[in-house]
Design a protein around this motif. Structure first.
Motif, PDB file in Angstrom:
ATOM      1  N   GLY A  73       0.839  -1.199   0.000  1.00 53.53           N
ATOM      2  CA  GLY A  73       0.000   0.000   0.000  1.00 53.53           C
ATOM      3  C   GLY A  73       0.866   1.237   0.000  1.00 53.53           C
ATOM      4  O   GLY A  73       2.099   1.159   0.036  1.00 53.53           O
ATOM      5  N   VAL A  74       0.211   2.395  -0.025  1.00 49.99           N
ATOM      6  CA  VAL A  74       0.907   3.677   0.003  1.00 49.99           C
ATOM      7  C   VAL A  74       0.210   4.575   1.015  1.00 49.99           C
ATOM      8  O   VAL A  74      -0.975   4.878   0.878  1.00 49.99           O
ATOM      9  CB  VAL A  74       0.910   4.368  -1.381  1.00 49.99           C
ATOM     10  N   GLY A  75       0.948   4.993   2.032  1.00 48.87           N
ATOM     11  CA  GLY A  75       0.415   5.894   3.044  1.00 48.87           C
ATOM     12  C   GLY A  75       1.322   7.092   3.217  1.00 48.87           C
ATOM     13  O   GLY A  75       2.413   7.163   2.636  1.00 48.87           O
ATOM     14  N   ILE A  76       0.885   8.039   4.035  1.00 49.18           N
ATOM     15  CA  ILE A  76       1.669   9.251   4.279  1.00 49.18           C
ATOM     16  C   ILE A  76       3.086   8.917   4.740  1.00 49.18           C
ATOM     17  O   ILE A  76       4.067   9.510   4.294  1.00 49.18           O
ATOM     18  CB  ILE A  76       0.963  10.141   5.321  1.00 49.18           C
ATOM     19  N   GLY A  77       3.207   7.948   5.638  1.00 47.59           N
ATOM     20  CA  GLY A  77       4.515   7.597   6.170  1.00 47.59           C
ATOM     21  C   GLY A  77       5.479   7.073   5.140  1.00 47.59           C
ATOM     22  O   GLY A  77       6.707   7.145   5.326  1.00 47.59           O
ATOM     23  N   HIS A  78       4.956   6.547   4.027  1.00 47.90           N
ATOM     24  CA  HIS A  78       5.811   5.980   2.983  1.00 47.90           C
ATOM     25  C   HIS A  78       6.483   7.042   2.113  1.00 47.90           C
ATOM     26  O   HIS A  78       7.298   6.703   1.253  1.00 47.90           O
ATOM     27  CB  HIS A  78       4.988   5.053   2.086  1.00 47.90           C
ATOM     28  N   LEU A  79       6.145   8.296   2.325  1.00 48.79           N
ATOM     29  CA  LEU A  79       6.717   9.360   1.502  1.00 48.79           C
ATOM     30  C   LEU A  79       8.017   9.907   2.079  1.00 48.79           C
ATOM     31  O   LEU A  79       8.705  10.678   1.432  1.00 48.79           O
ATOM     32  CB  LEU A  79       5.704  10.499   1.343  1.00 48.79           C
ATOM     33  N   GLY A  80       8.349   9.493   3.295  1.00 45.69           N
ATOM     34  CA  GLY A  80       9.517  10.027   3.980  1.00 45.69           C
ATOM     35  C   GLY A  80      10.821   9.384   3.547  1.00 45.69           C
ATOM     36  O   GLY A  80      10.850   8.426   2.756  1.00 45.69           O
ATOM     37  N   PRO A  81      11.943   9.888   4.066  1.00 46.00           N
ATOM     38  CA  PRO A  81      13.272   9.415   3.642  1.00 46.00           C
ATOM     39  C   PRO A  81      13.530   7.946   3.950  1.00 46.00           C
ATOM     40  O   PRO A  81      14.301   7.297   3.228  1.00 46.00           O
ATOM     41  CB  PRO A  81      14.235  10.332   4.413  1.00 46.00           C
ATOM     42  N   LYS A  82      12.914   7.402   4.989  1.00 39.58           N
ATOM     43  CA  LYS A  82      13.127   5.993   5.323  1.00 39.58           C
ATOM     44  C   LYS A  82      12.818   5.097   4.137  1.00 39.58           C
ATOM     45  O   LYS A  82      13.573   4.152   3.842  1.00 39.58           O
ATOM     46  CB  LYS A  82      12.248   5.607   6.518  1.00 39.58           C
ATOM     47  N   TYR A  83      11.719   5.371   3.448  1.00 47.83           N
ATOM     48  CA  TYR A  83      11.326   4.542   2.319  1.00 47.83           C
ATOM     49  C   TYR A  83      11.935   5.026   1.011  1.00 47.83           C
ATOM     50  O   TYR A  83      12.275   4.207   0.144  1.00 47.83           O
ATOM     51  CB  TYR A  83       9.795   4.493   2.219  1.00 47.83           C
ATOM     52  N   ARG A  84      12.096   6.332   0.861  1.00 48.87           N
ATOM     53  CA  ARG A  84      12.712   6.837  -0.378  1.00 48.87           C
ATOM     54  C   ARG A  84      14.147   6.343  -0.532  1.00 48.87           C
ATOM     55  O   ARG A  84      14.635   6.180  -1.651  1.00 48.87           O
ATOM     56  CB  ARG A  84      12.696   8.368  -0.410  1.00 48.87           C
ATOM     57  N   GLN A  85      14.819   6.099   0.595  1.00 47.88           N
ATOM     58  CA  GLN A  85      16.210   5.652   0.559  1.00 47.88           C
ATOM     59  C   GLN A  85      16.347   4.138   0.715  1.00 47.88           C
ATOM     60  O   GLN A  85      17.471   3.611   0.680  1.00 47.88           O
ATOM     61  CB  GLN A  85      16.999   6.369   1.659  1.00 47.88           C
ATOM     62  N   ASP A  86      15.228   3.464   0.874  1.00 51.78           N
ATOM     63  CA  ASP A  86      15.259   2.011   1.036  1.00 51.78           C
ATOM     64  C   ASP A  86      15.751   1.360  -0.260  1.00 51.78           C
ATOM     65  O   ASP A  86      15.171   1.580  -1.329  1.00 51.78           O
ATOM     66  CB  ASP A  86      13.858   1.513   1.380  1.00 51.78           C
ATOM     67  N   PRO A  87      16.816   0.549  -0.209  1.00 52.60           N
ATOM     68  CA  PRO A  87      17.349  -0.052  -1.440  1.00 52.60           C
ATOM     69  C   PRO A  87      16.358  -0.962  -2.160  1.00 52.60           C
ATOM     70  O   PRO A  87      16.382  -1.050  -3.396  1.00 52.60           O
ATOM     71  CB  PRO A  87      18.576  -0.828  -0.957  1.00 52.60           C
ATOM     72  N   VAL A  88      15.492  -1.635  -1.408  1.00 57.17           N
ATOM     73  CA  VAL A  88      14.483  -2.498  -2.038  1.00 57.17           C
ATOM     74  C   VAL A  88      13.491  -1.662  -2.831  1.00 57.17           C
ATOM     75  O   VAL A  88      13.169  -1.979  -3.982  1.00 57.17           O
ATOM     76  CB  VAL A  88      13.758  -3.349  -0.977  1.00 57.17           C
ATOM     77  N   VAL A  89      12.992  -0.579  -2.221  1.00 57.65           N
ATOM     78  CA  VAL A  89      12.030   0.293  -2.896  1.00 57.65           C
ATOM     79  C   VAL A  89      12.668   0.928  -4.126  1.00 57.65           C
ATOM     80  O   VAL A  89      12.065   0.988  -5.210  1.00 57.65           O
ATOM     81  CB  VAL A  89      11.505   1.377  -1.931  1.00 57.65           C
ATOM     82  N   ARG A  90      13.896   1.382  -3.998  1.00 56.29           N
ATOM     83  CA  ARG A  90      14.573   2.042  -5.114  1.00 56.29           C
ATOM     84  C   ARG A  90      14.834   1.052  -6.255  1.00 56.29           C
ATOM     85  O   ARG A  90      14.682   1.396  -7.434  1.00 56.29           O
ATOM     86  CB  ARG A  90      15.895   2.655  -4.626  1.00 56.29           C
ATOM     87  N   GLU A  91      15.205  -0.163  -5.895  1.00 56.95           N
ATOM     88  CA  GLU A  91      15.461  -1.160  -6.933  1.00 56.95           C
ATOM     89  C   GLU A  91      14.176  -1.522  -7.663  1.00 56.95           C
ATOM     90  O   GLU A  91      14.159  -1.651  -8.901  1.00 56.95           O
ATOM     91  CB  GLU A  91      16.077  -2.410  -6.291  1.00 56.95           C
ATOM     92  N   LEU A  92      13.077  -1.642  -6.936  1.00 59.24           N
ATOM     93  CA  LEU A  92      11.791  -1.945  -7.562  1.00 59.24           C
ATOM     94  C   LEU A  92      11.323  -0.797  -8.446  1.00 59.24           C
ATOM     95  O   LEU A  92      10.791  -1.015  -9.537  1.00 59.24           O
ATOM     96  CB  LEU A  92      10.745  -2.245  -6.490  1.00 59.24           C
ATOM     97  N   ALA A  93      11.514   0.434  -7.981  1.00 56.04           N
ATOM     98  CA  ALA A  93      11.108   1.590  -8.791  1.00 56.04           C
ATOM     99  C   ALA A  93      11.835   1.593 -10.128  1.00 56.04           C
ATOM    100  O   ALA A  93      11.268   1.976 -11.161  1.00 56.04           O
ATOM    101  CB  ALA A  93      11.377   2.889  -8.029  1.00 56.04           C
ATOM    102  N   GLY A  94      13.092   1.159 -10.132  1.00 53.11           N
ATOM    103  CA  GLY A  94      13.846   1.099 -11.363  1.00 53.11           C
ATOM    104  C   GLY A  94      13.366   0.031 -12.324  1.00 53.11           C
ATOM    105  O   GLY A  94      13.730   0.046 -13.513  1.00 53.11           O
TER     106      GLY A  94
END
Length: 453
Positions: free
Chosen positions: A338-359
């Motif tokens: 899911g996507v919530g307000i908390g997911h917009l912060g640096p913890k998730y933006r810098q998460d290597p798993v999230v960044r790799e999936l976004a790519g």
């Protein structure tokens, strides 16, 4: 009869008792949803303090704003601040196909002015309905050309809704409201460039629509003459910001059909154009039971406006950019469910798993999806797994849309989530109960007192 005169006559004369009960119910849902979005925005927006400091330099008054019990702003400025908060988290409602967020402006304008004027709940509900009606009737015929010409529908068209809501609460005559709509058109402003550069401050131009609309009502109250040919004039609003507008449709059926039901509610704090892909991925995961570790690639086919607004950013550098990154939203859906307000912060933006999936997310314009725009706004999502399996879903009618609506229970759940962890959390139930019985309130001092503390 000119369009401004037709809208003004309706705005001045319709009575609360003549509103269909379904329309009243929808108006209460809009208040609940908008206030929840405003609380989230007030808590989440990174520019809140500099914005408030700037507003303090623009004059003083006796109105408080969301999150503060200090009465320090004029009513129009207080409404502008509350409207800015309502749009800041990208959780506010919108028109089903016109790219316009009426609630973020109409509801704060009506609540702020209603509180200042001592209006009843029924009077404010009427103003909310009328504000939505004016906005939607103006904006519906302008899509998609208004956006293509670079104008932001909310910053521009919401100004008319704020004027209508404020003018009704102020008891203006039909002639005064027509002049007020003219003034509103002259001061309407907002550019789509804010979604490209300056996303952090985009909500200010939406909030400004509340200020300009109320200012227009005040000018009209003092007898100043506005531009009553503001809509259909040869150099008017429709000609300047759109083309081929069916001017006869704007006032057709006034009082017979209310358009507040054309509103969608957002379930994710992102640009609406990215949400079909987010929801499509979530649906595919639920249906086929795969996890993010199995995903090889995601292809999203969407329409050009969605591509322009949300398809350019893959790895957002701020919360504001994250709200306009379709790839990031899909990555969160895959990895976080899911996507919530908390997911917009640096913890998730810098998460290597999230960044790799976004790519792994590729966004492109799909000719078939594009052909349906703007009547239908959606996406075709294709998820390819590492074992060679491919799943696909085409989605247009998101949860919360008029074609796939959610009710009070779901909106109250969203409201509760938005207030969780905020200074308002302990008041969640009382606020929801007061909004549920809004039409019975003699004044809204209690409700606004809970919000402005």
């Amino acid at each position: 009869m000119l369009i401004s005169e037709g809208l003004a006559e309706f705005t001045a004369k319709v009575e609360y008792g003549a509103l269909p009960r379904e329309v009243v119910r929808l108006a209460k849902e809009r208040i609940l949803d908008t206030l929840g979005a405003a609380v989230a925005g007030e808590a989440d927006w990174e520019l809140k303090e500099p914005f408030l400091n700037a507003c303090r330099g623009m004059g003083t008054g006796d109105c408080a704003v969301l999150g503060s019990g200090k009465r320090e702003f004029p009513a129009a400025r207080a409404a502008m601040i509350n409207a800015t908060f309502a749009h800041a988290a990208e959780l506010d409602d919108g028109h089903k196909n016109a790219g316009c967020h009426a609630g973020a402006v109409v509801v704060p304008a009506a609540l702020t002015m209603g509180w200042a004027l001592g209006a009843s709940g029924a009077e404010i509900l009427t103003a909310v309905v009328l504000g939505y009606e004016v906005v939607y009737r103006v904006v519906a015929g302008m899509t998609p050309h208004q956006i293509r010409k670079g104008f932001h529908p909310s910053g521009n068209c919401d100004t008319f809704g704020a004027m209508a809501a404020a003018g009704r609460l102020m008891g203006l005559s039909a002639g005064q409201i027509a002049n007020g709509l003219g003034f509103a058109g002259l001061s309407a402003a907002g550019l789509m460039e804010a979604t490209v550069s300056g996303q952090q401050s985009k909500c200010v131009q939406v909030g400004n629509a509340a200020y300009n609309g109320i200012a227009a009502a005040l000018y009209a109250r003092e007898g100043m003459a506005g531009t009553v040919t503001v809509f259909e004039g040869k150099s008017g609003f429709f000609q300047a910001q759109s083309q081929d507008v069916d001017t006869g449709a704007v006032c057709r059926g006034l009082g017979e059909q209310y358009h507040i039901g054309d509103t969608y509610s957002k379930l994710y704090p992102t640009c609406r154009h990215s949400q079909p892909a987010i929801e499509g991925v979530l649906d595919l995961m639920e249906e086929y039971g795969f996890g993010y570790r199995e995903v090889e690639a995601v292809r999203v086919g969407t329409h050009q406006v969605a591509m322009d607004l949300t398809g350019r950013i893959t790895l957002p550098e701020s919360a504001s950019e994250a709200k306009f990154s379709l790839a990031y939203g899909v990555a969160l859906a895959l990895s976080q469910g899911g996507v919530g307000i908390g997911h917009l912060g640096p913890k998730y933006r810098q998460d290597p798993v999230v960044r790799e999936l976004a790519g792994r997310v590729h966004v492109e314009v799909d000719p078939e999806v594009q052909a349906l725009y703007p009547a239908r706004r959606g996406a075709r999502v294709q998820v390819g797994l590492k074992d060679g399996r491919v799943f696909q879903k085409e989605l247009y009618d998101l949860k919360g849309s008029p074609e796939n609506p959610i009710g009070w229970k779901e909106l109250e759940q969203k409201f509760t989530v938005n207030l969780k962890g905020s200074r308002f959390e302990s008041s969640t139930r009382r606020l929801a109960e007061q909004i549920a019985g809004f039409e019975t309130l003699e004044r809204i001092d209690g409700l606004m007192g809970l919000l402005c503390q």
